[in-house]
Design an enzyme around this catalytic site. Structure first.
Site, PDB file in Angstrom:
ATOM      1  N   ALA A  14       0.819  -1.208   0.000  1.00 48.30           N
ATOM      2  CA  ALA A  14       0.000   0.000   0.000  1.00 48.30           C
ATOM      3  C   ALA A  14       0.857   1.263   0.000  1.00 48.30           C
ATOM      4  O   ALA A  14       0.396   2.327  -0.396  1.00 48.30           O
ATOM      5  CB  ALA A  14      -0.930  -0.004   1.213  1.00 48.30           C
ATOM      6  N   SER A  16       4.427   1.243  -1.205  1.00 45.12           N
ATOM      7  CA  SER A  16       5.341   1.254  -2.346  1.00 45.12           C
ATOM      8  C   SER A  16       5.307  -0.091  -3.047  1.00 45.12           C
ATOM      9  O   SER A  16       4.852  -1.096  -2.494  1.00 45.12           O
ATOM     10  CB  SER A  16       6.774   1.563  -1.892  1.00 45.12           C
ATOM     11  OG  SER A  16       7.291   0.519  -1.072  1.00 45.12           O
ATOM     12  N   GLY A  17       5.811  -0.080  -4.274  1.00 40.36           N
ATOM     13  CA  GLY A  17       5.944  -1.311  -5.040  1.00 40.36           C
ATOM     14  C   GLY A  17       7.401  -1.538  -5.362  1.00 40.36           C
ATOM     15  O   GLY A  17       8.214  -0.607  -5.333  1.00 40.36           O
ATOM     16  N   ARG A  18       7.740  -2.798  -5.652  1.00 38.89           N
ATOM     17  CA  ARG A  18       9.131  -3.110  -5.978  1.00 38.89           C
ATOM     18  C   ARG A  18       9.169  -4.329  -6.892  1.00 38.89           C
ATOM     19  O   ARG A  18       8.247  -5.159  -6.873  1.00 38.89           O
ATOM     20  CB  ARG A  18       9.942  -3.376  -4.710  1.00 38.89           C
ATOM     21  CG  ARG A  18       9.449  -4.543  -3.887  1.00 38.89           C
ATOM     22  CD  ARG A  18       9.806  -4.425  -2.430  1.00 38.89           C
ATOM     23  NE  ARG A  18       9.145  -3.304  -1.802  1.00 38.89           N
ATOM     24  CZ  ARG A  18       7.902  -3.340  -1.323  1.00 38.89           C
ATOM     25  NH1 ARG A  18       7.184  -4.448  -1.422  1.00 38.89           N
ATOM     26  NH2 ARG A  18       7.362  -2.284  -0.783  1.00 38.89           N
ATOM     27  N   GLY A  83      -4.605  -7.014  -0.373  1.00 43.82           N
ATOM     28  CA  GLY A  83      -5.849  -7.714  -0.693  1.00 43.82           C
ATOM     29  C   GLY A  83      -7.016  -6.808  -1.004  1.00 43.82           C
ATOM     30  O   GLY A  83      -6.904  -5.577  -1.019  1.00 43.82           O
ATOM     31  N   ASP A 242      -0.303 -10.586  -0.650  1.00 44.42           N
ATOM     32  CA  ASP A 242       1.073 -10.462  -0.152  1.00 44.42           C
ATOM     33  C   ASP A 242       1.302 -11.219   1.152  1.00 44.42           C
ATOM     34  O   ASP A 242       2.399 -11.740   1.385  1.00 44.42           O
ATOM     35  CB  ASP A 242       1.488  -8.991  -0.023  1.00 44.42           C
ATOM     36  CG  ASP A 242       0.511  -8.125   0.745  1.00 44.42           C
ATOM     37  OD1 ASP A 242      -0.404  -8.658   1.405  1.00 44.42           O
ATOM     38  OD2 ASP A 242       0.662  -6.880   0.690  1.00 44.42           O
ATOM     39  N   THR A 264       2.268  -2.130   6.899  1.00 46.52           N
ATOM     40  CA  THR A 264       1.162  -1.190   7.070  1.00 46.52           C
ATOM     41  C   THR A 264       0.077  -1.833   7.924  1.00 46.52           C
ATOM     42  O   THR A 264      -0.507  -1.201   8.798  1.00 46.52           O
ATOM     43  CB  THR A 264       0.589  -0.781   5.705  1.00 46.52           C
ATOM     44  OG1 THR A 264       1.616  -0.163   4.936  1.00 46.52           O
ATOM     45  CG2 THR A 264      -0.563   0.187   5.864  1.00 46.52           C
ATOM     46  N   ASN A 301      -6.424  -9.519  11.298  1.00 52.84           N
ATOM     47  CA  ASN A 301      -5.847  -8.251  10.840  1.00 52.84           C
ATOM     48  C   ASN A 301      -5.774  -7.266  12.004  1.00 52.84           C
ATOM     49  O   ASN A 301      -6.757  -7.082  12.729  1.00 52.84           O
ATOM     50  CB  ASN A 301      -6.717  -7.641   9.738  1.00 52.84           C
ATOM     51  CG  ASN A 301      -6.589  -8.366   8.427  1.00 52.84           C
ATOM     52  OD1 ASN A 301      -5.759  -8.013   7.604  1.00 52.84           O
ATOM     53  ND2 ASN A 301      -7.412  -9.390   8.218  1.00 52.84           N
ATOM     54  N   GLY A 411       8.514  -5.494   6.614  1.00 57.81           N
ATOM     55  CA  GLY A 411       9.261  -4.299   6.981  1.00 57.81           C
ATOM     56  C   GLY A 411       9.347  -4.075   8.472  1.00 57.81           C
ATOM     57  O   GLY A 411      10.359  -3.591   8.987  1.00 57.81           O
TER      58      GLY A 411
END
Length: 477
Positions: A14, A16-18, A83, A242, A264, A301, A411
């Site tokens: 949510a 960043s992307g890589r 998701g 993810d 996140t 969650n 992270g």
């Protein structure tokens, strides 16, 4: 020496992307970052959207850079994302508008609308999914409520990883783990729940073919090959959610490992071989989400680093720019903060200003409000650790299995203060790392598809032998 084989993991979060390259030499696995880019969102007249066009551009750039560096050594690509969110493909095969963002307020009141059509208990009995205001079920009810009814459209729904796969290969299929976050799947059969769809006025034709992680979807489309190359590169459906990929990448040697995917969101649970649909799991608010290779991610969650991310965003705007390492360092000096918040409180779901929301929460609950970034960070991290302890106890009660070790990946596994606070609060051993477990789990399923490894345990052993972790013991003094 065995020829180097390269597997590309597209991992969209949510924030960043890589695109990461997994380099496998036959003995160990190494990760190399090819491209990192922001997960951009924007506010339009009808609400908040993801900039999928920019996401796809960042993905293609990362793949192109990998092809430039590794050429024919690139075997395949896999995609995982957050998701519940989705895009709609129109009759011409084009994306019909940028996908809505899950925190958009269009779902306000939609849970109540769903419960008027089918009881909350019945929905859980069918799907086994935790009730979150942004689940795909409520987003689709919002589509019907606010615009043209879904039954009047000739469109196909694809979740974000499936949408990327579609633009890479042209195939419109939905991977099981990402579908399971929707609250539209029957937990027992692992197929779409047509009774639920009928009750919610969601046309079954909207939802396509389900495939399992490890399925080969095909090679790049010709126009993509012309744009970036990679004629022989396959696209594999990995654990599209993810967290499914993160759990696959946990370096656990034991069966049914207990995990905390920390980012996140914090997602805490245990890997099981079948769903738990008891009254106890319903009351405790646990989800039965699909894992890879037929497993179930029995989890809950918890609002994770979102609170600190939003505080940092507010401070940045005000000119007080501090990186996360500095915030944690300041928090370490703030001993004995008396204030506590509930990270999952409604006030923190999507506030205009997170620091103000935390201050208001503390004052309304008769507590002293934090004043400095260090104090805010300490309150957030201690409150998260206490929430983890609460959920761990609930997990033990519902499953009947004690938790003595927990694997923290993502992270948040780099946050040494939070990890120690969590070990202390939960009174259990914490194994933190690897940070990129999501990409590793993504790559492991590509390796399964390629016949490089035979099972999940073999892959987890490879992760454990290739990447360092850090262990935290509870300090109860």
């Amino acid at each position: 020496m065995k020829k180097l084989r390269v597997y590309l993991a597209v991992d969209l979060g949510a924030g960043s992307g890589r695109v990461l390259a997994g380099l496998y030499d036959g003995k160990t696995l190494e990760l190399r970052e090819m491209n990192r880019f922001p997960s951009e969102s924007f506010q339009a007249k009808d609400g908040w959207h993801w900039n999928f066009t920019a996401l796809l551009s960042g993905i293609k750039k990362g793949i192109a850079l990998a092809l430039e560096e590794f050429g024919g050594q690139v075997v395949s690509v896999g995609v995982d994302t957050w998701g519940v969110d989705y895009g709609l493909i129109d009759a011409q095969g084009q994306l019909s508008g940028q996908p809505f963002q899950y925190r958009d307020k269009r779902t306000d009141g939609m849970m109540e609308s769903a419960f008027a059509r089918m009881s909350k208990r019945e929905i859980y009995k069918r799907t086994g999914i935790q009730f979150m205001f942004f689940n795909t079920l409520y987003q689709l009810l919002a589509e019907n409520h606010h615009g043209q009814k879904l039954s009047e459209r000739s469109q196909t729904l694809l979740f974000i990883p499936d949408l990327v796969n579609y633009f890479l290969t042209g195939r419109k299929v939905i991977e099981h783990s990402i579908a399971s976050t929707s609250q539209l799947l029957d937990a027992g059969s692992r197929n779409w729940d047509h009774g639920l769809l009928a009750a919610m006025d969601i046309p079954p034709s909207l939802l396509g073919e389900l495939v399992e992680a490890g399925t080969t979807l095909g090679n790049f489309q010709p126009e993509l090959v012309e744009e970036i190359g990679g004629a022989q590169v396959k696209v594999i459906a990995v654990g599209g959610h993810d967290t499914a990929s993160a759990v696959a990448g946990v370096p656990a040697m034991e069966d049914e490992p207990v995990f905390l995917s920390s980012g996140t969101w914090s997602l805490m649970g245990r890997e099981l071989n079948s769903p738990v649909l008891t009254e106890e799991s319903f009351q405790a608010g646990f989800s039965n989400e699909g894992g890879v290779l037929g497993t179930t991610r029995f989890l809950k969650n918890i609002s994770g680093m979102w609170l600190l991310q939003e505080c940092k965003r507010s401070w940045d705007v005000r000119g007080e720019i501090l990186d996360y390492a500095e915030l944690v360092a300041r928090a370490e000096k703030e001993k004995g903060c008396a204030s506590r918040i509930d990270p999952d409180a409604k006030e923190f779901q999507a506030p205009e200003d997170m620091p103000s929301a935390i201050v208001d929460y503390c004052l309304k609950s008769g507590q002293a409000a934090p004043r400095t970034p260090g104090e805010f960070t300490r309150v957030i991290l201690e409150s998260l650790a206490l929430k983890y302890a609460e959920v761990k106890t609930s997990l033990e009660t519902v499953t009947g299995k004690k938790v003595s070790k927990m694997y923290i990946v993502g992270g948040g596994s780099q946050n040494s203060l939070l990890n120690q606070l969590a070990a202390d609060a939960m009174d259990c051993e914490i194994v933190a790392g690897p940070v990129e477990a999501t990409s590793l789990g993504n790559i492991l399923m590509q390796m399964v598809a390629a016949g490089e490894i035979k099972c999940l345990q073999e892959g987890r052993t490879l992760v454990a032998e290739s990447f360092a972790v850090k262990t935290y013991k509870p300090d109860l003094t």
